[in-house]
Design a protein around this motif. Structure first.
Motif, short mmCIF file in Angstrom:
data_model
loop_
_atom_site.label_atom_id
_atom_site.label_comp_id
_atom_site.label_asym_id
_atom_site.label_seq_id
_atom_site.Cartn_x
_atom_site.Cartn_y
_atom_site.Cartn_z
N SER A 1 7.40 -1.50 3.82
CA SER A 1 7.29 -1.30 5.27
C SER A 1 8.15 -0.12 5.72
N MET A 2 9.26 0.12 5.01
CA MET A 2 10.09 1.28 5.34
C MET A 2 9.34 2.58 5.08
N ILE A 3 8.68 2.65 3.93
CA ILE A 3 7.86 3.83 3.62
C ILE A 3 6.76 4.00 4.67
N GLY A 4 6.16 2.87 5.06
CA GLY A 4 5.10 2.90 6.06
C GLY A 4 5.55 3.51 7.38
N ILE A 5 6.77 3.24 7.78
CA ILE A 5 7.28 3.81 9.04
C ILE A 5 7.36 5.33 8.93
N PHE A 6 7.89 5.82 7.81
CA PHE A 6 7.95 7.28 7.61
C PHE A 6 6.55 7.90 7.65
N ARG A 7 5.62 7.26 6.94
CA ARG A 7 4.26 7.80 6.89
C ARG A 7 3.64 7.88 8.29
N ALA A 8 3.82 6.82 9.07
CA ALA A 8 3.30 6.79 10.43
C ALA A 8 3.96 7.87 11.29
N GLY A 9 5.17 8.30 10.89
CA GLY A 9 5.88 9.34 11.63
C GLY A 9 5.44 10.74 11.25
N GLY A 10 4.42 10.85 10.41
CA GLY A 10 3.88 12.16 10.07
C GLY A 10 4.52 12.83 8.89
N PHE A 11 5.27 12.10 8.09
CA PHE A 11 5.90 12.69 6.91
C PHE A 11 4.90 12.73 5.76
N SER A 12 4.91 13.84 5.01
CA SER A 12 4.07 13.93 3.82
C SER A 12 4.58 12.93 2.78
N ILE A 13 3.70 12.56 1.86
CA ILE A 13 4.08 11.57 0.87
C ILE A 13 5.23 12.07 -0.01
N ASP A 14 5.22 13.37 -0.30
CA ASP A 14 6.31 13.91 -1.11
C ASP A 14 7.64 13.85 -0.36
N LEU A 15 7.58 14.17 0.92
CA LEU A 15 8.83 14.14 1.70
C LEU A 15 9.32 12.70 1.86
N PRO B 1 0.81 -1.23 0.00
CA PRO B 1 0.00 0.00 0.00
C PRO B 1 0.84 1.27 0.00
N HIS B 2 1.94 1.24 0.72
CA HIS B 2 2.72 2.47 0.83
C HIS B 2 3.49 2.77 -0.44
N ILE B 3 4.03 1.74 -1.07
CA ILE B 3 4.70 1.95 -2.35
C ILE B 3 3.70 2.48 -3.37
N THR B 4 2.51 1.93 -3.36
CA THR B 4 1.49 2.35 -4.32
C THR B 4 1.11 3.81 -4.10
N GLU B 5 0.89 4.17 -2.83
CA GLU B 5 0.55 5.56 -2.52
C GLU B 5 1.64 6.50 -3.03
N LEU B 6 2.87 6.11 -2.79
CA LEU B 6 3.99 6.95 -3.20
C LEU B 6 4.06 7.06 -4.72
N ALA B 7 3.91 5.93 -5.37
CA ALA B 7 4.00 5.93 -6.84
C ALA B 7 2.92 6.79 -7.45
N MET B 8 1.72 6.74 -6.87
CA MET B 8 0.62 7.53 -7.42
C MET B 8 0.84 9.01 -7.17
N ALA B 9 1.32 9.37 -6.00
CA ALA B 9 1.60 10.77 -5.71
C ALA B 9 2.65 11.32 -6.67
N VAL B 10 3.64 10.52 -6.95
CA VAL B 10 4.74 10.97 -7.80
C VAL B 10 4.27 11.18 -9.23
N THR B 11 3.52 10.22 -9.77
CA THR B 11 3.07 10.37 -11.15
C THR B 11 2.06 11.50 -11.28
N HIS B 12 1.31 11.78 -10.19
CA HIS B 12 0.33 12.87 -10.23
C HIS B 12 1.02 14.23 -10.19
#
Lengths: 233, 233
Positions: B131-145, A188-199
């Motif tokens: 899961s690495m991305i998930g940890i950052f997200r849970a830490g309050g980081f924006s998707i772009d960051l 889910p997190h990779i997907t969210e990131l990929a979609m944000a980037v392409t958008h």
DNA sequence: ACCTGAACACCGTTCAAGT
DNA sequence: ACCTGAACACCGTTCAAGT
């Protein structure tokens, strides 16, 4: 007496005498177009219109050839500039090195593996690193902080991930490609990131991710952090 | 009827049935002790007391074998922890990955080259990154960051230099080793740095440079910088 | 149907024979 | 003395022959 031997595959000038420079240039050109795995002593010889064993007069063996190829491409990095602050000097130098690595996609892997194998890097590499340290020193950094800085600049904190969103054209097809919906469920997190980037930037085709921007982002984050440490006395 | 064929080189249990797991485990063990260049299908087969072609029942080819080996070692990275802040969670995960890479010295090179060749990383690698991305997200980081953060963590700003002061025992001897005084003259900054480092901690033999400390220095500099960017809203 | 030996098309490098 | 063809010891993988 008539010359009866026809030379079938002399791609280069037929009778120009062989030299270490010509051997290395041919090797770099072959690696640029076909990758380092497809590079062989036999193919270099063929490209030069020469018998394989003739190469061994100019390079001791294949490892020594790879060392020579490293010197060729590291020599392409722009020399340090005078009359600039340390930050822009480092910045320009690193970006010049990056352009070289993009031109010669085999280079970073070969440099890494040869650096692990050798006791001392080749003189050209030593020269590059020495002048880089010199720029930091001239910028008022303590020797200990320069030491840390060099490690920071060379370290990769994850072992990988960099190639994740890069342009994937020309790659091997995935044996069991996953449908997008399963992708989204499992990662889910990779997907969210990929979609944000392409958008973010529809304009960019292919990877949908501005690698140059990302590289400079990392560079500036690092340089700013180092500057802050220096100024904290 | 008497068994007249003697099996000379069955290092493993003679009649345990072959499996993908046994093939991958043997390959990882061979690469650990001899490096990936010395790894061949024929040698893996010999170590298992099996004819080379028998391996192709369990792995499609050598590239697919390398992908399997990556999955084995990436699977050794500690899973993410609950009940910790994002910073310590990332920190522990990255340090666990680093220990894996130190155990399997061939792994970073193989991962890098296979990531470049494949369209999608293997599922185990995807799982790790997700899961690495998930940890950052849970830490309050924006998707772009988070996107930038992943690039920062994976990037190497210099193409090399990391291995410069590492332990050089067991490396190839330098063909034309330079006398120290010439070293000091040609590379004054490298020499200054090397002397400062060895003076700092006499206790350390070999490289005279605490690689673990340097790695954590880079990691903390990066995490602090990312935290500052997050808090700047 | 499964397994496997021989064979194919490579590779880096040694070495002895030819000039 | 120099150059180079053949040969050696490998390699990944194909394929047909054997069970």
């Amino acid at each position: 007496m008539v010359e009866i031997v026809t030379r079938a595959d002399a791609a280069a000038q037929p009778r120009l005498p062989l030299s270490r420079e010509r051997v290395l240039a041919a090797a770099v050109a072959l690696a640029d177009e076909g990758g380092v795995d497809a590079l062989s002593m036999r193919k270099i010889a063929q490209a030069l219109g020469v018998v394989p064993m003739a190469l061994y007069k100019h390079v001791a063996n294949k490892n020594e050839l790879l060392d020579g190829m490293i010197d060729v491409v590291v020599g392409e990095i722009a020399p340090p500039e005078a009359n600039t602050g340390w930050k822009t000097a480092i910045r320009r130098r690193v970006l010049s090195a990056r352009r070289m690595l993009l031109r010669h996609s085999w280079a970073s892997g070969v440099i890494e593996s040869r650096m692990k194998a050798r006791v001392t890097p080749t003189p050209v590499v030593m020269e590059y690193l020495d002048s880089m340290i010199g720029i930091f020193r001239a910028g008022g950094f303590s020797i200990d902080l320069v030491h840390h800085a060099m490690h920071v600049m060379g370290s990769r904190l994850l072992g990988f991930s960099q190639e994740l969103f890069e342009d994937s054209s020309g790659r091997e097809p995935d044996p069991d490609a996953m449908p997008p919906e399963e992708m989204a469920a499992r990662y889910p997190h990779i997907t969210e990131l990929a979609m944000a980037v392409t958008h973010d930037n529809e304009s960019v085709v292919g990877s949908g991710c501005d690698d140059q921007f990302e590289f400079e982002f990392a560079l500036d984050l690092t340089l700013d952090g180092l500057e802050r440490l220096r100024d904290a006395t």
